[in-house]
Motif scaffolding. Structure first.
Motif, PDB file in Angstrom:
ATOM      1  N   HIS A  49       1.105  -1.627  -0.154  1.00 11.50           N
ATOM      2  CA  HIS A  49      -0.042  -0.146  -0.119  1.00 11.50           C
ATOM      3  C   HIS A  49       1.002   1.496  -0.113  1.00 11.50           C
ATOM      4  CE1 HIS A  49      -3.260  -3.140   0.754  1.00 11.50           C
ATOM      5  NE2 HIS A  49      -2.526  -3.260   2.121  1.00 11.50           N
ATOM      6  N   GLY A  50       2.277   1.105  -0.139  1.00 13.65           N
ATOM      7  CA  GLY A  50       2.918   2.424  -0.329  1.00 13.65           C
ATOM      8  C   GLY A  50       3.650   2.785  -1.846  1.00 13.65           C
ATOM      9  N   GLY A  51       3.298   1.337  -2.934  1.00 16.11           N
ATOM     10  CA  GLY A  51       4.354   1.925  -3.693  1.00 16.11           C
ATOM     11  C   GLY A  51       6.007   1.301  -3.979  1.00 16.11           C
ATOM     12  N   ASP A  52       6.049   1.455  -5.204  1.00 14.89           N
ATOM     13  CA  ASP A  52       7.761   1.130  -5.116  1.00 14.89           C
ATOM     14  C   ASP A  52       8.488   1.765  -5.044  1.00 14.89           C
ATOM     15  OD1 ASP A  52       6.637  -1.889  -5.891  1.00 14.89           O
ATOM     16  OD2 ASP A  52       6.766  -1.373  -8.005  1.00 14.89           O
ATOM     17  N   LYS A  53       9.827   1.334  -4.482  1.00 13.52           N
ATOM     18  CA  LYS A  53      10.955   2.350  -4.171  1.00 13.52           C
ATOM     19  C   LYS A  53      12.383   1.565  -4.417  1.00 13.52           C
ATOM     20  CE  LYS A  53       8.050   5.062  -1.660  1.00 13.52           C
ATOM     21  NZ  LYS A  53       6.648   4.065  -2.431  1.00 13.52           N
ATOM     22  N   LEU A  54      13.204   2.704  -4.735  1.00 15.11           N
ATOM     23  CA  LEU A  54      14.293   2.560  -5.782  1.00 15.11           C
ATOM     24  C   LEU A  54      15.471   1.915  -4.303  1.00 15.11           C
ATOM     25  CD1 LEU A  54      16.679   1.604  -7.886  1.00 15.11           C
ATOM     26  CD2 LEU A  54      17.122   4.513  -7.771  1.00 15.11           C
ATOM     27  N   ILE A  55      15.808   0.886  -4.706  1.00 15.69           N
ATOM     28  CA  ILE A  55      16.998   0.867  -2.713  1.00 15.69           C
ATOM     29  C   ILE A  55      17.885   1.223  -3.265  1.00 15.69           C
ATOM     30  CG2 ILE A  55      17.887  -0.747  -1.522  1.00 15.69           C
ATOM     31  CD1 ILE A  55      16.010  -3.108  -2.445  1.00 15.69           C
ATOM     32  N   ASP A  56      18.693   1.963  -2.179  1.00 17.69           N
ATOM     33  CA  ASP A  56      19.631   3.231  -2.096  1.00 17.69           C
ATOM     34  C   ASP A  56      20.103   2.997  -0.879  1.00 17.69           C
ATOM     35  OD1 ASP A  56      22.163   4.167  -2.632  1.00 17.69           O
ATOM     36  OD2 ASP A  56      20.753   6.660  -2.976  1.00 17.69           O
ATOM     37  N   LEU A  57      21.934   1.960  -1.319  1.00 16.87           N
ATOM     38  CA  LEU A  57      22.384   1.837   0.491  1.00 16.87           C
ATOM     39  C   LEU A  57      22.903   2.668   0.773  1.00 16.87           C
ATOM     40  CD1 LEU A  57      24.187  -1.539  -0.046  1.00 16.87           C
ATOM     41  CD2 LEU A  57      22.018  -1.501   0.679  1.00 16.87           C
ATOM     42  N   ALA A  59      21.348   6.827   0.254  1.00 18.65           N
ATOM     43  CA  ALA A  59      20.647   8.195   0.384  1.00 18.65           C
ATOM     44  C   ALA A  59      20.853   8.025   1.774  1.00 18.65           C
ATOM     45  CB  ALA A  59      19.318   6.808  -0.186  1.00 18.65           C
ATOM     46  N   PRO A  60      19.980   8.988   2.411  1.00 22.66           N
ATOM     47  CA  PRO A  60      20.611  10.019   4.072  1.00 22.66           C
ATOM     48  C   PRO A  60      18.674   9.723   4.453  1.00 22.66           C
ATOM     49  CG  PRO A  60      20.392  12.240   2.262  1.00 22.66           C
ATOM     50  CD  PRO A  60      20.498  10.414   1.285  1.00 22.66           C
ATOM     51  N   PHE A  61      18.742   9.466   3.872  1.00 17.45           N
ATOM     52  CA  PHE A  61      16.487   9.242   3.615  1.00 17.45           C
ATOM     53  C   PHE A  61      16.082   8.824   2.414  1.00 17.45           C
ATOM     54  CE2 PHE A  61      17.379  14.158   2.975  1.00 17.45           C
ATOM     55  CZ  PHE A  61      17.080  14.290   2.208  1.00 17.45           C
ATOM     56  N   THR A  62      14.589   8.620   2.815  1.00 20.07           N
ATOM     57  CA  THR A  62      13.893   7.750   2.046  1.00 20.07           C
ATOM     58  C   THR A  62      12.660   9.365   1.698  1.00 20.07           C
ATOM     59  OG1 THR A  62      13.592   6.371   2.683  1.00 20.07           O
ATOM     60  CG2 THR A  62      11.358   6.328   1.233  1.00 20.07           C
ATOM     61  N   TRP A  63      12.464   8.995  -0.247  1.00 17.81           N
ATOM     62  CA  TRP A  63      11.511   9.773  -0.428  1.00 17.81           C
ATOM     63  C   TRP A  63      10.524  10.044  -1.541  1.00 17.81           C
ATOM     64  CZ3 TRP A  63      12.183  11.068  -6.085  1.00 17.81           C
ATOM     65  CH2 TRP A  63      13.205  10.675  -6.959  1.00 17.81           C
ATOM     66  N   ARG A  64       9.910  10.174  -1.595  1.00 19.08           N
ATOM     67  CA  ARG A  64       8.894   9.815  -2.655  1.00 19.08           C
ATOM     68  C   ARG A  64       7.997  10.998  -3.443  1.00 19.08           C
ATOM     69  NH1 ARG A  64       3.237   8.069  -0.350  1.00 19.08           N
ATOM     70  NH2 ARG A  64       2.434   8.093  -2.834  1.00 19.08           N
ATOM     71  N   ASP A  65       7.119  10.676  -4.655  1.00 19.15           N
ATOM     72  CA  ASP A  65       6.516  11.306  -5.526  1.00 19.15           C
ATOM     73  C   ASP A  65       5.556  12.263  -4.225  1.00 19.15           C
ATOM     74  OD1 ASP A  65       5.383  12.806  -6.949  1.00 19.15           O
ATOM     75  OD2 ASP A  65       4.694  11.212  -8.599  1.00 19.15           O
ATOM     76  N   CYS A  66       5.804  12.891  -4.594  1.00 22.35           N
ATOM     77  CA  CYS A  66       4.592  14.058  -2.961  1.00 22.35           C
ATOM     78  C   CYS A  66       4.022  15.546  -3.634  1.00 22.35           C
ATOM     79  CB  CYS A  66       4.056  12.996  -1.928  1.00 22.35           C
ATOM     80  SG  CYS A  66       5.542  12.948  -1.152  1.00 22.35           S
ATOM     81  N   VAL A  67       3.371  15.624  -2.383  1.00 24.30           N
ATOM     82  CA  VAL A  67       3.119  17.113  -2.337  1.00 24.30           C
ATOM     83  C   VAL A  67       2.252  17.020  -1.372  1.00 24.30           C
ATOM     84  CG1 VAL A  67       2.074  19.260  -2.692  1.00 24.30           C
ATOM     85  CG2 VAL A  67       2.501  17.554  -5.155  1.00 24.30           C
ATOM     86  N   VAL A  68       3.792  18.035   0.142  1.00 27.23           N
ATOM     87  CA  VAL A  68       3.215  18.178   1.372  1.00 27.23           C
ATOM     88  C   VAL A  68       1.553  19.273   1.382  1.00 27.23           C
ATOM     89  CG1 VAL A  68       3.608  18.674   3.596  1.00 27.23           C
ATOM     90  CG2 VAL A  68       5.461  18.081   2.141  1.00 27.23           C
ATOM     91  N   ARG A  69       1.001  18.790   2.166  1.00 29.87           N
ATOM     92  CA  ARG A  69      -0.041  19.756   1.635  1.00 29.87           C
ATOM     93  C   ARG A  69      -0.497  19.559   4.005  1.00 29.87           C
ATOM     94  NH1 ARG A  69      -2.086  16.143  -1.764  1.00 29.87           N
ATOM     95  NH2 ARG A  69      -2.020  17.287  -3.931  1.00 29.87           N
ATOM     96  N   GLY A 181      10.058   6.588  -6.214  1.00 32.09           N
ATOM     97  CA  GLY A 181      11.281   7.060  -4.691  1.00 32.09           C
ATOM     98  C   GLY A 181      12.311   6.139  -4.906  1.00 32.09           C
ATOM     99  N   VAL A 182      12.735   6.891  -4.053  1.00 32.09           N
ATOM    100  CA  VAL A 182      14.091   6.119  -3.216  1.00 32.09           C
ATOM    101  C   VAL A 182      14.167   5.534  -1.874  1.00 32.09           C
ATOM    102  CG1 VAL A 182      15.643   6.478  -3.001  1.00 32.09           C
ATOM    103  CG2 VAL A 182      15.241   7.381  -4.760  1.00 32.09           C
ATOM    104  N   ALA A 183      14.267   4.704  -1.550  1.00 40.31           N
ATOM    105  CA  ALA A 183      14.155   3.936   0.235  1.00 40.31           C
ATOM    106  C   ALA A 183      15.480   3.508   0.369  1.00 40.31           C
ATOM    107  CB  ALA A 183      13.471   2.566  -0.347  1.00 40.31           C
ATOM    108  N   ALA A 184      15.984   5.097   1.755  1.00 38.27           N
ATOM    109  CA  ALA A 184      16.774   4.247   1.996  1.00 38.27           C
ATOM    110  C   ALA A 184      17.165   3.509   2.755  1.00 38.27           C
ATOM    111  CB  ALA A 184      17.236   6.388   2.602  1.00 38.27           C
ATOM    112  N   PHE A 185      18.673   2.347   2.179  1.00 37.02           N
ATOM    113  CA  PHE A 185      18.120   1.684   3.386  1.00 37.02           C
ATOM    114  C   PHE A 185      20.013   1.759   4.353  1.00 37.02           C
ATOM    115  CE2 PHE A 185      15.012  -0.673   1.542  1.00 37.02           C
ATOM    116  CZ  PHE A 185      14.893  -1.888   2.120  1.00 37.02           C
ATOM    117  N   SER A 186      20.436   3.239   4.054  1.00 36.46           N
ATOM    118  CA  SER A 186      21.782   3.558   5.176  1.00 36.46           C
ATOM    119  C   SER A 186      21.771   3.980   6.288  1.00 36.46           C
ATOM    120  CB  SER A 186      22.318   5.093   4.584  1.00 36.46           C
ATOM    121  OG  SER A 186      21.640   5.771   4.612  1.00 36.46           O
TER     122      SER A 186
END
Length: 424
Positions: A49-57, A59-69, A181-186
């Protein structure tokens, strides 16, 4: 009658508590499928229920395509827009600012927004582009496993809140189709595995990258046990060897190890600088890169060890290519020599033909290692082709890496976890 009802509700309540305790103590490892994109060969983790994220060892934090409201102050579920921006004085914001990328836009926007937001610059690890954005919260549903079965963890009415960064959709360029987006695994405190603050979930994770887009691999967050359908009674922790991981300083993000020597067919390659060399794992580097001096010695040794196999014209980006039919296969056995990376611990990570030779078509198979040049920051960067179908257990608490070498050599693969065994 009222007494009967009261006793019933007490029984149900106690039963739920017992069941919840059972799940937390037995399903104490989180599990997610890993998908391989056929076009880019990149790997992503699939959030339920959260989409697919590229695994990056790295990355300092996870990010995704979204708009903050700013959602209304009411109960908030998994719907789009249910996010709460972080202020700049939050501890996690200060943590994010300790990983500033100098090539990204300036974060000095407090004059405009004050401390109401935490400005960050999410980076696309493939295109190396970055955008100015902000940290916010997101909700993710987690599944737990007892090693064989999976179940939705209790207490997740809407999901578990994680801190991520939003990013504009333009930052998705060059990422696999369907990845948002990108999933941070660092090492970062903001990285995905380290934010999972669930009871009994250890500060450890497993990556088992699939070699095909047809069957998913698996990521585990926690201490296991881990069982695959091919060997239902074999806990994969029992086949692992270990070596220390090196964290250079407290803001280091990636995972580094040291190796004592590289051997081909049991013969050590003469590389004087190898023991002091920095070796990094990367999930956004398709093929292992070696610093030029190491690469030349490595290719020369492999070429000498395969003189009995016909050569073919090289295919970019590779330099040494052989006749595919003479290389062999997993089923029939490879005729190319094994490559041993002797770790700092003395244990050997053995690379078999399925992780050393890339079939590129037209009857050609090429040695899947690249020349990274003389100015590489790390002397060796181990890429995903060499990690596929290897069970990698990163123990952050004890700073050590567990590795299996090729699971195919053991008669199984990273696509052998049973995602269909769901416990209601």
């Amino acid at each position: 009658m009222h007494l009967v009802k009261l006793l019933f509700f007490v029984f149900v309540s106690c039963s739920r508590d017992v069941l919840s305790q059972y799940y937390y103590t037995h399903f104490n490892t989180l599990v997610m499928p890993i998908l391989k994109d056929a076009e880019t060969s990149l790997h992503s983790v699939s959030w339920f229920h959260g989409g697919d994220k590229l695994i990056d060892l790295d990355a300092p934090f996870t990010w995704r395509d979204c708009v903050v409201r700013n959602p209304p102050m009411v109960a908030c579920g998994l719907e789009e827009g249910c996010r709460f921006p972080l202020r700049c004085d939050r501890t996690l914001c200060k943590e994010a600012h300790s990983y500033i990328n100098p090539s990204c836009p300036s974060l000095n926007i407090t004059a405009k927004y004050g401390c109401n937001i935490c400005a960050v610059t999410p980076v696309n690890p493939v295109s190396k582009s970055c955008k100015l954005s902000q940290l916010t919260t997101d909700l993710v549903i987690f599944y737990g496993t007892d090693g064989r079965n999976i179940a939705v963890l209790s207490g997740q009415t809407f999901g578990v809140e994680l801190v991520v960064s939003c990013a504009p959709s333009s930052l998705l360029k060059s990422l696999p189709k369907g990845v948002d987006g990108v999933a941070a695994f660092s090492w970062s405190v903001l990285a995905f595995p380290r934010q999972v603050d669930k009871p009994y979930v250890a500060n450890k994770f497993v990556l088992c990258l699939p070699s095909s887009s047809k069957a998913p691999g698996v990521a585990f967050l926690g201490d296991g046990p881990f069982y695959f359908t091919s060997f239902p009674n074999l806990d994969l922790r029992s086949v692992l060897s270990y070596t220390p991981m090196v964290r250079k300083h407290k803001t280091s993000l990636g995972y580094h190890i040291r190796i004592n020597r590289i051997s081909i067919r049991g013969i050590s390659i003469h590389i004087p600088s190898i023991k002091s060399a920095s070796v990094r794992l990367s999930t956004v580097t398709p093929y292992t890169k070696l610093r030029s001096d190491i690469y030349k010695a490595f290719v020369s040794s492999f070429s000498m060890a395969t003189t009995n196999i016909p050569r073919l014209k090289s295919v970019q980006p590779f330099s040494l290519c052989l006749k595919s039919s003479a290389v062999g296969s997993v089923e029939k056995g490879f005729r190319v020599p094994t490559i041993d990376l002797e770790m700092e611990s003395g244990k050997k990570w053995t690379i078999y033909g399925d992780n050393s030779m890339k079939r590129v078509g037209n009857g050609t198979a090429c040695l899947a290692f690249l020349d990274g040049g003389l100015r590489m920051k790390d002397a060796i960067v181990i890429g995903t082709f060499q990690m596929e179908n290897n069970f990698l257990f990163l123990d952050l608490d004890n700073q050590k890496l567990g590795f299996s070498s090729s699971l195919l050599a053991r008669g199984t693969s990273c696509g052998s976890f049973n995602f269909t065994a769901i416990v209601e």
